[in-house]
Design a protein around this motif. Structure first.
Motif, PDB file in Angstrom:
ATOM      1  N   MET A 142       0.844  -1.136   0.005  1.00  0.00           N
ATOM      2  CA  MET A 142      -0.224   0.025  -0.061  1.00  0.00           C
ATOM      3  C   MET A 142       0.795   1.180   0.104  1.00  0.00           C
ATOM      4  O   MET A 142       0.540   2.136  -0.922  1.00  0.00           O
ATOM      5  CB  MET A 142      -0.953   0.032   1.056  1.00  0.00           C
ATOM      6  N   MET A 143       1.791   1.321   0.927  1.00  0.00           N
ATOM      7  CA  MET A 143       2.562   2.399   0.890  1.00  0.00           C
ATOM      8  C   MET A 143       3.200   2.886  -0.374  1.00  0.00           C
ATOM      9  O   MET A 143       3.351   3.854  -0.581  1.00  0.00           O
ATOM     10  CB  MET A 143       3.710   2.575   2.273  1.00  0.00           C
TER      11      MET A 143
ATOM     12  N   ASN B 223       2.242  14.169   4.366  1.00  0.00           N
ATOM     13  CA  ASN B 223       1.635  14.678   5.243  1.00  0.00           C
ATOM     14  C   ASN B 223       0.252  14.167   5.104  1.00  0.00           C
ATOM     15  O   ASN B 223      -0.580  13.673   6.216  1.00  0.00           O
ATOM     16  CB  ASN B 223       1.309  15.988   5.287  1.00  0.00           C
ATOM     17  N   HIS B 224      -0.361  14.173   4.024  1.00  0.00           N
ATOM     18  CA  HIS B 224      -1.861  13.465   4.009  1.00  0.00           C
ATOM     19  C   HIS B 224      -1.921  12.033   4.561  1.00  0.00           C
ATOM     20  O   HIS B 224      -2.619  11.412   5.293  1.00  0.00           O
ATOM     21  CB  HIS B 224      -2.165  13.420   2.659  1.00  0.00           C
ATOM     22  N   LEU B 225      -0.755  11.493   3.920  1.00  0.00           N
ATOM     23  CA  LEU B 225      -0.804  10.008   4.402  1.00  0.00           C
ATOM     24  C   LEU B 225      -0.459   9.618   5.870  1.00  0.00           C
ATOM     25  O   LEU B 225      -0.986   8.602   6.701  1.00  0.00           O
ATOM     26  CB  LEU B 225       0.312   9.136   3.725  1.00  0.00           C
ATOM     27  N   GLN B 226       0.151  10.622   6.366  1.00  0.00           N
ATOM     28  CA  GLN B 226       0.580  10.528   7.963  1.00  0.00           C
ATOM     29  C   GLN B 226      -0.910  10.604   8.769  1.00  0.00           C
ATOM     30  O   GLN B 226      -1.061  10.023   9.858  1.00  0.00           O
ATOM     31  CB  GLN B 226       1.225  11.570   8.436  1.00  0.00           C
ATOM     32  N   THR B 227      -1.997  11.084   8.131  1.00  0.00           N
ATOM     33  CA  THR B 227      -3.029  11.325   8.829  1.00  0.00           C
ATOM     34  C   THR B 227      -4.183  10.022   8.606  1.00  0.00           C
ATOM     35  O   THR B 227      -4.886   9.927   9.461  1.00  0.00           O
ATOM     36  CB  THR B 227      -4.051  12.555   8.249  1.00  0.00           C
ATOM     37  N   VAL B 228      -3.511   9.091   7.959  1.00  0.00           N
ATOM     38  CA  VAL B 228      -4.282   7.819   8.036  1.00  0.00           C
ATOM     39  C   VAL B 228      -3.670   6.725   8.660  1.00  0.00           C
ATOM     40  O   VAL B 228      -2.554   6.744   9.109  1.00  0.00           O
ATOM     41  CB  VAL B 228      -4.349   7.274   6.641  1.00  0.00           C
ATOM     42  N   ASN B 229      -4.581   5.972   9.512  1.00  0.00           N
ATOM     43  CA  ASN B 229      -3.976   5.013  10.166  1.00  0.00           C
ATOM     44  C   ASN B 229      -3.826   3.571   9.329  1.00  0.00           C
ATOM     45  O   ASN B 229      -4.987   2.974   8.810  1.00  0.00           O
ATOM     46  CB  ASN B 229      -5.034   4.459  11.503  1.00  0.00           C
ATOM     47  N   PHE B 230      -2.699   3.156   9.188  1.00  0.00           N
ATOM     48  CA  PHE B 230      -2.463   2.024   8.183  1.00  0.00           C
ATOM     49  C   PHE B 230      -2.595   0.648   8.903  1.00  0.00           C
ATOM     50  O   PHE B 230      -2.282  -0.468   8.242  1.00  0.00           O
ATOM     51  CB  PHE B 230      -1.214   2.295   7.576  1.00  0.00           C
TER      52      PHE B 230
ATOM     53  N   LEU C 162      -9.405   1.141   6.122  1.00  0.00           N
ATOM     54  CA  LEU C 162      -8.280   1.852   5.604  1.00  0.00           C
ATOM     55  C   LEU C 162      -8.469   2.405   4.245  1.00  0.00           C
ATOM     56  O   LEU C 162      -8.509   3.782   4.034  1.00  0.00           O
ATOM     57  CB  LEU C 162      -6.856   0.704   5.512  1.00  0.00           C
ATOM     58  N   VAL C 163      -9.210   1.400   3.477  1.00  0.00           N
ATOM     59  CA  VAL C 163      -9.421   1.982   2.121  1.00  0.00           C
ATOM     60  C   VAL C 163     -10.599   3.145   2.126  1.00  0.00           C
ATOM     61  O   VAL C 163     -10.419   3.896   1.535  1.00  0.00           O
ATOM     62  CB  VAL C 163     -10.209   0.698   1.259  1.00  0.00           C
ATOM     63  N   GLN C 164     -11.664   2.873   2.973  1.00  0.00           N
ATOM     64  CA  GLN C 164     -12.615   4.002   3.308  1.00  0.00           C
ATOM     65  C   GLN C 164     -11.852   5.323   3.523  1.00  0.00           C
ATOM     66  O   GLN C 164     -12.272   6.301   3.091  1.00  0.00           O
ATOM     67  CB  GLN C 164     -13.669   3.587   4.492  1.00  0.00           C
ATOM     68  N   ASP C 165     -10.994   5.205   4.469  1.00  0.00           N
ATOM     69  CA  ASP C 165     -10.199   6.459   4.934  1.00  0.00           C
ATOM     70  C   ASP C 165      -9.608   7.179   3.639  1.00  0.00           C
ATOM     71  O   ASP C 165      -9.692   8.204   3.383  1.00  0.00           O
ATOM     72  CB  ASP C 165      -9.341   6.001   6.125  1.00  0.00           C
ATOM     73  N   LEU C 166      -8.852   6.238   2.996  1.00  0.00           N
ATOM     74  CA  LEU C 166      -8.328   6.613   1.727  1.00  0.00           C
ATOM     75  C   LEU C 166      -9.145   7.197   0.752  1.00  0.00           C
ATOM     76  O   LEU C 166      -8.604   8.377   0.168  1.00  0.00           O
ATOM     77  CB  LEU C 166      -7.103   5.528   1.194  1.00  0.00           C
ATOM     78  N   VAL C 167     -10.366   6.635   0.566  1.00  0.00           N
ATOM     79  CA  VAL C 167     -11.124   7.265  -0.407  1.00  0.00           C
ATOM     80  C   VAL C 167     -11.546   8.596  -0.092  1.00  0.00           C
ATOM     81  O   VAL C 167     -11.645   9.610  -0.665  1.00  0.00           O
ATOM     82  CB  VAL C 167     -12.205   6.152  -0.768  1.00  0.00           C
ATOM     83  N   LEU C 168     -11.969   8.674   1.212  1.00  0.00           N
ATOM     84  CA  LEU C 168     -12.436  10.126   1.767  1.00  0.00           C
ATOM     85  C   LEU C 168     -11.686  10.938   1.652  1.00  0.00           C
ATOM     86  O   LEU C 168     -11.608  12.206   1.061  1.00  0.00           O
ATOM     87  CB  LEU C 168     -12.788   9.849   3.217  1.00  0.00           C
ATOM     88  N   LEU C 169     -10.105  10.543   1.911  1.00  0.00           N
ATOM     89  CA  LEU C 169      -9.061  11.749   1.443  1.00  0.00           C
ATOM     90  C   LEU C 169      -8.765  12.079   0.130  1.00  0.00           C
ATOM     91  O   LEU C 169      -8.792  13.180  -0.149  1.00  0.00           O
ATOM     92  CB  LEU C 169      -7.688  10.869   1.788  1.00  0.00           C
TER      93      LEU C 169
END
Lengths: 353, 180
Positions: free
Chosen positions: A35-36, A48-55, A62-69
């Protein structure tokens, strides 16, 4: 900027539902371990964006969070297509690749290749023919470009889940196409490639494999580069007796001479280098029946017999290379088998001369 | 001299030589290695050949036991053994020849029927052994048997000769084969 308490719902309406779903499905395909790496290669979401997501959470969340991002950052269909290209680049052997060769008219002048002009010309040709088509590009090294095409029709939007991938090496007349189920679009694709790259004709080669890098090696004749030099210092005798160089002196090989001959012949044909990777070779025979006995119904038959012989292996050429040393076949092997990388073919049609 | 004869050479002092004939070079080498790991009072020598006749210009010791290895996965290996048998003198078949069939464990890969090798061994009145040479445990056990057989065939076991051993090994389970 004031945040709406029900903000998430409101914001997501700005991204088309189909695009959001496309994002979700594309990101879902990516294995967690990659993923990373994939997201970094995509470079749409910054560090910075990626750091706001809990991997470390469950994949669905995780996918939901990324889509929202992505929605927050107003990612477009093109960005999603680009992510799809990158995923496919990481997983290129999930697709089966065909090889096409283009040619120019004899004596035609070759202008300097302009990548941007190629891309815009390619896109225009497809868009003129089919209103609904998504075309995306990603440049890679060696002057190559990965093209992703999602096909639609006059009345239907492009199907993002059945795209065609083309890898075109601009300094060569070769293009690799990931087989698509939509055979009807191939002529148009061929035309777009040919015209945009200023060629005259395009021909499909009889070469197909999952391993894009091996196809490249075969077609660009790069497979016979031997990078290992330490082997040359070991005398042939020791290498050729196979398994154990420090063999027990109580074991005597009676056919030493023959074994050495086989090793030598195998090396002459296949070389010292690792073979390009193919999964099969297919021979379509249309030949008359030949018999020593000159009797029998089959020998009297006028029409040729049709027969298909297919060799499959996880690594066909290495398997063929090991046949004679293993004692399963005589050396030299049939030229029909050994000519595969040289001729750049693994589909053969054999007819009586 | 293209035919192998059992008594055309003098034996070496305390030496026993076995000849393994078969197309599967890797398996033969592994079997040879396993045999040489065994503790044995005699000096063992293992000769490996793909097929017979053997090259004639070589100085080799007297061969005490020939084992023809057939890989049941390969028609080619069977044909190879069948052709090699023509280069062995009849007197060898008085207990100094044995057949070994490998690969029976993987039924789906077998292209040679079990009965074919049984008939072949019966035709030449020699014992037939089955062993999956790829499996180390089986291979070690077979190596032990072969070493013992070799010692007998070389005359190193007092009171037992190759011919004695042959009659002991003769199988009585399929009397109908006698009619073949």
């Amino acid at each position: 900027m004031r945040r709406d308490p029900a903000g998430d719902v409101g914001r997501s309406q700005e991204m088309d539902e189909t695009v959001a779903e496309f994002f979700r499905r594309t990101i879902l395909k990516i294995p967690i371990t990659e993923m990373m790496t994939v997201l970094k290669a995509w470079d749409f979401l910054s560090e910075n964006h990626l750091q706001t997501v809990n991997f470390r959470q469950r994949k669905e969340s995780l996918v939901q969070d990324l889509v929202l991002l992505c929605e927050e950052k107003r990612a477009s269909l093109n960005d999603a297509a680009l992510l799809d290209i990158i995923y496919t680049q990481f997983h290129r052997h999930q697709k089966v690749w065909d090889v096409f060769q283009m040619s120019r008219r004899p004596g035609e002048d070759i202008d300097l290749f302009d990548m941007e002009q190629f891309k815009s010309s390619f896109k225009k040709i497809l868009q003129r023919a089919l209103k609904n088509v998504t075309v995306s590009f990603r440049d890679t090294e060696e002057n190559a470009v990965w093209i992703r095409i999602a096909w639609g029709t006059q009345y239907r939007k492009p199907n993002q889940y059945k795209p065609v991938y083309v890898v075109y090496y601009s300094q060569t007349p070769y293009a690799f196409v990931a087989s698509s189920l939509l055979k009807s679009n191939l002529p148009l694709l061929g035309q777009a490639l040919t015209v945009a790259s200023k060629h005259h004709q395009i021909v499909k080669m009889d070469l197909r494999s999952r391993y894009l890098d091996s196809l490249k090696a075969i077609v660009f004749k790069q497979y016979n580069q031997n990078f290992e030099t330490h082997n040359s210092t070991t005398p042939l005798q020791e290498r050729s007796l196979g398994l154990d160089i420090n063999m027990d002196s109580r074991i005597i090989h009676e056919n030493r001479v023959e074994k050495e001959r086989i090793q030598r012949v195998t090396q002459e044909i296949f070389g010292d280098y690792p073979q390009p990777r193919l999964e099969f070779a297919q021979y379509k025979l249309e030949t008359k029946f030949k018999s020593d006995l000159n009797r029998g119904i089959l020998a009297e038959r006028e029409e040729p017999l049709r027969c298909l012989v297919k060799f499959s292996s996880p690594h066909l050429l290495e398997a063929l290379k090991s046949l004679a040393p293993a004692g399963i076949a005589d050396a030299p092997l049939s030229p029909l088998l050994t000519c595969i990388p040289n001729k750049g073919m693994n589909y053969f049609k054999i007819r009586d001369k | 001299m293209s035919v192998l004869r059992p008594l055309d050479k003098l034996p070496g002092l305390n030496t026993a030589t076995i000849l393994l004939v078969g197309t599967d070079d890797v398996l033969l080498q592994q079997l040879a290695g396993s045999m040489l790991k065994e503790d044995c009072a005699s000096e063992l020598k293992v000769h490996l050949a793909k097929s017979l006749p053997l090259p004639s210009n070589v100085n080799r010791p007297r061969i005490d036991l020939i084992v023809f290895v057939v890989n049941l996965h390969s028609q080619h290996s069977l044909r190879n053994v069948e052709e090699s048998l023509h280069h062995v003198d009849a007197s060898f078949f008085l207990g100094k020849v044995s057949f070994l069939a490998t690969g029976a464990g993987q039924e789906s890969h077998c292209s040679v029927h079990r009965n074919t090798v049984v008939k072949l061994a019966h035709t030449y009145r020699s014992p037939l052994l089955f062993c999956d040479l790829e499996v180390e445990g089986f291979r070690t056990t077979m190596a032990q048997r072969l070493v013992r057989m070799l010692q007998i065939c070389a005359g190193h076991v007092p009171g037992v000769s190759a011919l004695n051993l042959l009659s002991l090994l003769r199988s009585t389970e399929n009397p109908s084969l006698e009619d073949l």
